[in-house]
Structures are given as structure tokens and as C-alpha cells.
Design a protein around this motif. Sequence first.
Motif, mmCIF file in Angstrom:
data_model
loop_
_atom_site.group_PDB
_atom_site.id
_atom_site.type_symbol
_atom_site.label_atom_id
_atom_site.label_comp_id
_atom_site.label_asym_id
_atom_site.label_seq_id
_atom_site.Cartn_x
_atom_site.Cartn_y
_atom_site.Cartn_z
ATOM 1 N N ILE A 201 0.847 -1.197 0.000
ATOM 2 C CA ILE A 201 0.000 0.000 0.000
ATOM 3 C C ILE A 201 0.883 1.249 0.000
ATOM 4 O O ILE A 201 0.631 2.210 -0.733
ATOM 5 N N ALA A 202 1.923 1.206 0.809
ATOM 6 C CA ALA A 202 2.863 2.337 0.879
ATOM 7 C C ALA A 202 3.514 2.573 -0.481
ATOM 8 O O ALA A 202 3.674 3.720 -0.921
ATOM 9 N N GLU A 203 3.883 1.481 -1.163
ATOM 10 C CA GLU A 203 4.499 1.601 -2.492
ATOM 11 C C GLU A 203 3.543 2.245 -3.475
ATOM 12 O O GLU A 203 3.938 3.094 -4.291
ATOM 13 N N ARG A 204 2.269 1.855 -3.411
ATOM 14 C CA ARG A 204 1.261 2.425 -4.310
ATOM 15 C C ARG A 204 1.099 3.917 -4.058
ATOM 16 O O ARG A 204 1.020 4.716 -4.999
ATOM 17 N N ILE A 205 1.031 4.305 -2.788
ATOM 18 C CA ILE A 205 0.891 5.725 -2.438
ATOM 19 C C ILE A 205 2.107 6.509 -2.922
ATOM 20 O O ILE A 205 1.984 7.612 -3.472
ATOM 21 N N GLN A 206 3.298 5.927 -2.736
ATOM 22 C CA GLN A 206 4.526 6.601 -3.155
ATOM 23 C C GLN A 206 4.558 6.817 -4.665
ATOM 24 O O GLN A 206 4.949 7.886 -5.151
ATOM 25 N N LYS A 207 4.114 5.805 -5.417
ATOM 26 C CA LYS A 207 4.065 5.942 -6.875
ATOM 27 C C LYS A 207 3.105 7.053 -7.282
ATOM 28 O O LYS A 207 3.365 7.805 -8.230
ATOM 29 N N GLY A 208 2.008 7.158 -6.566
ATOM 30 C CA GLY A 208 1.051 8.220 -6.848
ATOM 31 C C GLY A 208 1.644 9.589 -6.601
ATOM 32 O O GLY A 208 1.453 10.527 -7.397
ATOM 33 N N ILE A 209 2.369 9.707 -5.488
ATOM 34 C CA ILE A 209 3.006 10.982 -5.148
ATOM 35 C C ILE A 209 4.017 11.369 -6.233
ATOM 36 O O ILE A 209 4.102 12.533 -6.640
ATOM 37 N N VAL A 224 -10.378 -6.103 9.716
ATOM 38 C CA VAL A 224 -8.966 -6.208 9.355
ATOM 39 C C VAL A 224 -8.101 -5.569 10.425
ATOM 40 O O VAL A 224 -7.207 -6.188 11.003
ATOM 41 N N MET A 225 -8.378 -4.306 10.689
ATOM 42 C CA MET A 225 -7.682 -3.531 11.723
ATOM 43 C C MET A 225 -8.392 -2.202 11.881
ATOM 44 O O MET A 225 -9.285 -1.869 11.090
ATOM 45 N N SER A 226 -8.027 -1.449 12.890
ATOM 46 C CA SER A 226 -8.614 -0.124 13.080
ATOM 47 C C SER A 226 -7.920 0.876 12.162
ATOM 48 O O SER A 226 -6.827 0.623 11.650
ATOM 49 N N ALA A 227 -8.543 2.019 11.975
ATOM 50 C CA ALA A 227 -7.942 3.069 11.155
ATOM 51 C C ALA A 227 -6.637 3.546 11.770
ATOM 52 O O ALA A 227 -5.650 3.810 11.067
ATOM 53 N N ASN A 228 -6.613 3.639 13.097
ATOM 54 C CA ASN A 228 -5.398 4.076 13.790
ATOM 55 C C ASN A 228 -4.266 3.067 13.596
ATOM 56 O O ASN A 228 -3.115 3.448 13.339
ATOM 57 N N GLU A 229 -4.587 1.783 13.708
ATOM 58 C CA GLU A 229 -3.573 0.747 13.493
ATOM 59 C C GLU A 229 -3.043 0.797 12.067
ATOM 60 O O GLU A 229 -1.828 0.652 11.834
ATOM 61 N N LEU A 234 1.301 2.020 8.324
ATOM 62 C CA LEU A 234 1.670 2.683 7.072
ATOM 63 C C LEU A 234 2.908 3.561 7.259
ATOM 64 O O LEU A 234 3.793 3.616 6.394
ATOM 65 N N LYS A 235 2.991 4.220 8.395
ATOM 66 C CA LYS A 235 4.105 5.142 8.656
ATOM 67 C C LYS A 235 5.432 4.426 8.872
ATOM 68 O O LYS A 235 6.477 5.067 8.943
ATOM 69 N N LYS A 236 5.387 3.108 8.982
ATOM 70 C CA LYS A 236 6.632 2.343 9.074
ATOM 71 C C LYS A 236 7.335 2.269 7.719
ATOM 72 O O LYS A 236 8.536 1.989 7.653
#
Length: 319
Positions: A201-209, A224-229, A234-236
Motif C-alpha cells: 500500500i505504501a508503495e502504491r501511495i509513493q508511486k502516486g506521489i 482487518v484492523m482499526s484506522a489508527n492501526e 503505514l508510517k513504518k
Amino acid sequence: MKKIAVLTSGGDSPGMNAAVRAVTRKAIYHGIEVYGVYNGYQGLLQDKIEKLELGSVGDTIQRGGTFLRSARCPEFKDKEVRKQAIENLYKRGIEALVVIGGDGSYRGAQRLNEEGIKTIAVPGTIDNDINGTDFTIGFDTALNTIIDTVDKIRDTASSHERTFIIEVMGRDAGDLALWAGLAGGAETILIPEEKVQIEHIAERIQKGIERGKKHSVIIVAEGVMSANECSQELKKYINVDTRESVLGHMQRGGAPTGVDRVLASRLGAYAVELLMNNESGYAVGIKSNHLSKTTFDEVFKEAHQIDHKLYQLSEELSI
């Protein structure tokens, strides 16, 4: 068939009132007395049962929630406890019961049917997680509530160049997240039925940026998980400004859409038709826009499946 009862159980969903209305008016039209059970299975145990007239369901088709109210009743799993519920029906001469609710409500209905009460179940849950039907009552309304919110959030996401993570309901089912994500143009959808690595997901966002994209919307199902989790994970992998929104119980409220009102009316009336034909032990549903019936055993045989082609389509359109 002279007397039937109807109850709503489990989490409320928009369109439940329309289903109760359909059951009541279809039955009365054919000369059958109808009794409303208040507070679900709990009310069945506590004898909160009242006769419903045509006027009892007037001006209810447009209302969200359930005027019969609902309540959790874990003790209903006990056979000795259910005997009191059955006695409360028998003493009024009530021969059959229509149960409107989700998976847990269906299991209570199955037990009652096995113990002598003719029972039909109607799918009322926003999660759309019931096997044997394409759609459940309340799903379309909840879906449109989420889409409306996603559209609004996208405005501010664009204005501030942020990634918004929106957590939606659905328990262990991903239909709400999947349909809302596809309809709302989300860049990423996280659902229990599809395993996705956060780093991807991080890679996809980075490509978009890198190609000039200023914002992103991620829809995550609560199973799946909470929005906070999701944000912390993602920030990792990427340095991105995120905001989280948890839509919560607002997804259950509001006036039902036209789709849910029609669906509830069709299924409620069909439940009465089956009982009039001396059929019981079924869950009613809609398949390819045709009314259907599925035995309780078949309903519980396997879990509801998402449309994986829809998920693939969302992946292709969110590049």
C-alpha cells in the motif's frame, strides 16, 4: 394459519421497519392476526408481545432503526430458556414467527423451528454477510451513507494533501468496505477476505506521489484492523501525512433508501407467503433479483462470499 408473530433481533438496520410493515400488512390482508415482539428474543422471554393492527405500522416505512426495538439475548442459546419463549407464543395461539436480523438471529430462529414454532428468517443487517441472499436489508442504505462521507472527506483530503484512512463496519465481512471503496474511488481497500501487505500500500501511495497525486483515500474494514492501526503500520514504510475517520454507528442509522424499502417489502411479504403455504425453516433472500428461500442448514453450511471480481476491478481502477 391464524396468528403469527414478528420480531427484530441483533444490530438494527435501515429497512427493518419496512419489513415489519410488509409482514404485518401482508398477513392482515389474508386474514391472519399479527403480533409484534418488542426487544427481540429478550422480549419473547419477557412476554413483551402486542397485537399489531394496520395502523401500528403506518408511517414506518421511511424510518430507520426498528420500532419493535432490538436487544442482545445470549441466554436464548439455552434450550430451557427457550421453553419460556415458546410458551409465551403458545398461550396466545401464535403458530409461527418471522425473525428479522443477522447471523445470530438466524440461529435462534433455527432452534425455535426445530422445537415446534414454524419460523422464517429475513436478512436484516448492514454487513451483507448472510449466505443465501445477494443483499441484506440495510446494506444499500449503509453503503450510501459511507459513500456520502467518503465524498466529503475527499474534499478535505485534496485541500490539505493528506491520506485519509476511513474505518467502516462489516465485522468479519468486507462487502461494505469493498462496495464503498469501489463507488467512492478509494485508492486502497482493506477487507478480511483479501490479504494485502501494508508495504505494498505504501508503495502504491509513493508511486502516486511521484506522478503528482496529492491525496489518497484508504477504506479499511473493521475486521482487518482499526484506522489508527492502519495509520501506524503505514508510517513504518512511508512518510505521509495521515488522518483517520471512524464512521461507527452512523452507518446503521438514517432513512432507508428506496432499494432497501423495496427489498424489505418483498422479503417480508414472501416470508408470510411461505408460512401460509405451511413452509418453515427457511431464510428468505434475493438472488439475481428473484425471491429465494434457503434452509437454515444451507445458510450455515458455508460463509458468505464476496465478489472477488469486484475487488480485482477496484485494484485495476485505483492505479
